[in-house]
Scaffold this active site. Structure first.
Site, PDB file in Angstrom:
ATOM      1  N   ASP A   1       5.899  -3.834   8.778  1.00 18.36           N
ATOM      2  CA  ASP A   1       5.192  -3.628   7.513  1.00 18.36           C
ATOM      3  C   ASP A   1       5.708  -4.610   6.469  1.00 18.36           C
ATOM      4  O   ASP A   1       6.907  -4.850   6.378  1.00 18.36           O
ATOM      5  CB  ASP A   1       5.382  -2.197   7.002  1.00 18.36           C
ATOM      6  CG  ASP A   1       4.434  -1.932   5.849  1.00 18.36           C
ATOM      7  OD1 ASP A   1       3.231  -1.769   6.109  1.00 18.36           O
ATOM      8  OD2 ASP A   1       4.874  -1.923   4.681  1.00 18.36           O
TER       9      ASP A   1
HETATM   10  C1  LIG Z   1       2.431 -12.007   1.440  1.00 23.57           C
HETATM   11  C2  LIG Z   1       1.509 -12.141   2.621  1.00 23.57           C
HETATM   12  C3  LIG Z   1       1.059 -11.032   3.322  1.00 23.57           C
HETATM   13  N1  LIG Z   1       0.216 -11.158   4.388  1.00 23.57           N
HETATM   14  C4  LIG Z   1      -0.289  -9.998   5.142  1.00 23.57           C
HETATM   15  C5  LIG Z   1       0.557  -9.600   6.344  1.00 23.57           C
HETATM   16  C6  LIG Z   1       0.070  -8.213   6.630  1.00 23.57           C
HETATM   17  O1  LIG Z   1      -1.054  -8.294   7.541  1.00 23.57           O
HETATM   18  C7  LIG Z   1      -0.423  -7.712   5.274  1.00 23.57           C
HETATM   19  C8  LIG Z   1       0.430  -6.568   4.764  1.00 23.57           C
HETATM   20  O2  LIG Z   1      -0.072  -5.375   5.230  1.00 23.57           O
HETATM   21  P1  LIG Z   1       0.672  -4.432   6.270  1.00 23.57           P
HETATM   22  O3  LIG Z   1       0.349  -3.033   5.868  1.00 23.57           O
HETATM   23  O4  LIG Z   1       2.107  -4.830   6.429  1.00 23.57           O
HETATM   24  O5  LIG Z   1      -0.044  -4.752   7.658  1.00 23.57           O
HETATM   25  P2  LIG Z   1      -1.555  -4.590   8.111  1.00 23.57           P
HETATM   26  O6  LIG Z   1      -2.139  -3.316   7.589  1.00 23.57           O
HETATM   27  O7  LIG Z   1      -2.283  -5.875   7.793  1.00 23.57           O
HETATM   28  O8  LIG Z   1      -1.410  -4.512   9.692  1.00 23.57           O
HETATM   29  P3  LIG Z   1      -0.790  -3.307  10.605  1.00 23.57           P
HETATM   30  O9  LIG Z   1      -0.326  -2.193   9.712  1.00 23.57           O
HETATM   31  O10 LIG Z   1      -1.916  -2.898  11.503  1.00 23.57           O
HETATM   32  O11 LIG Z   1       0.345  -3.983  11.354  1.00 23.57           O
HETATM   33  O12 LIG Z   1      -0.335  -8.800   4.373  1.00 23.57           O
HETATM   34  C9  LIG Z   1      -0.230 -12.423   4.785  1.00 23.57           C
HETATM   35  O13 LIG Z   1      -1.014 -12.546   5.740  1.00 23.57           O
HETATM   36  N2  LIG Z   1       0.221 -13.528   4.123  1.00 23.57           N
HETATM   37  C10 LIG Z   1       1.068 -13.459   3.045  1.00 23.57           C
HETATM   38  O14 LIG Z   1       1.422 -14.507   2.474  1.00 23.57           O
END
Ligand SMILES: Cc1cn([C@H]2C[C@H](O)[C@@H](COP(=O)(O)OP(=O)(O)OP(=O)(O)O)O2)c(=O)[nH]c1=O
Length: 206
Positions: free
Chosen positions: A73
């Site tokens: 997360d």
């Molecule tokens: C800061 C940042 C975040 N993110 C993304 C990563 C994560 O996918 C998202 C944060 O949300 P999360 O809740 O961590 O993950 P998710 O819901 O996308 O996936 P899952 O719970 O099914 O594993 O933000 C980027 O892609 N690039 C960035 O620079």
């Protein structure tokens, strides 16, 4: 078999760099934590990663073929405040206006179950945004890119143009801290368990 418990295309792409065979299962959980119990950003991300792992375990209770499960997360943290995924476009604009011209931290918590033993860790990376004009923020949000991302930006996509400096692990910002995850999997024998002859011949596993 290895299960990557995620719906994030970024985590899937990052994990595939390890060239291990894996399957994907998406954990559907309510990503809320009681902030009176989990007071630090690292405690929050580890707790949510653990909840995701638990969900995958509950859903795969009779699967004896699974020996490794990985969940994660990611949140953005600045001045004692947590920025998760934006609620909508106007919230995305508010978040980006807050982050403009300042340093913030990105935390990812990772939870790994290997043969019934559970491990968790976190990584943190500092990111500085350059000063952003409102017009530029409006344009960026109109692309739709920020909506499914913590802190309302994706460093690996167009959001990279908002970043002036980064200190620490880049993959952690994208959503999966590969160096620390690799070290854990290597030390625990998972890499060698799954590395096949194909890999040593230089052929990537699809
Ligand atoms: C800061 C940042 C975040 N993110 C993304 C990563 C994560 O996918 C998202 C944060 O949300 P999360 O809740 O961590 O993950 P998710 O819901 O996308 O996936 P899952 O719970 O099914 O594993 O933000 C980027 O892609 N690039 C960035 O620079």
């Amino acid at each position: 078999m290895i299960i990557l418990g995620t719906s994030s295309p970024r985590r899937i792409e990052l994990f595939s760099h390890f060239k291990l065979p894996f399957q994907i299962l998406a954990p559907q959980i309510d990503e809320k934590v009681d902030e009176t119990l989990y007071k630090t950003p690292e405690a929050v991300v580890i707790k949510i990663a653990k909840d995701k792992l638990q969900k995958i375990c509950d859903n795969t209770i009779n699967r004896e073929d699974i020996d490794v499960i990985i969940t994660a997360d990611t949140i953005v943290w600045m001045d004692g405040r947590i920025f998760g995924k934006p609620r909508d476009s106007s919230n995305a604009k508010e978040i980006l206006r807050e982050l403009s011209g300042k340093w913030h931290k990105v935390f990812t918590g990772v939870c790994v179950k290997i043969d019934n033993e559970e491990f968790s860790f976190y990584e943190e990376t500092s990111v500085k945004f350059r000063e952003l004009e409102d017009e530029e923020i409006d344009f960026y949000v109109s692309t739709g890119e920020p909506l499914d991302k913590a802190g309302a930006y994706g460093i690996q996509e167009l959001g990279g143009v908002l970043v002036e400096r980064i200190e620490g692990d880049y993959t952690n910002v994208v959503g999966l801290p590969l160096p620390k995850l690799w070290k854990l999997l290597f030390d625990r024998g998972v890499i060698k368990r799954y590395a096949t002859r194909k890999w040593s011949e230089g052929e990537a596993i699809k």
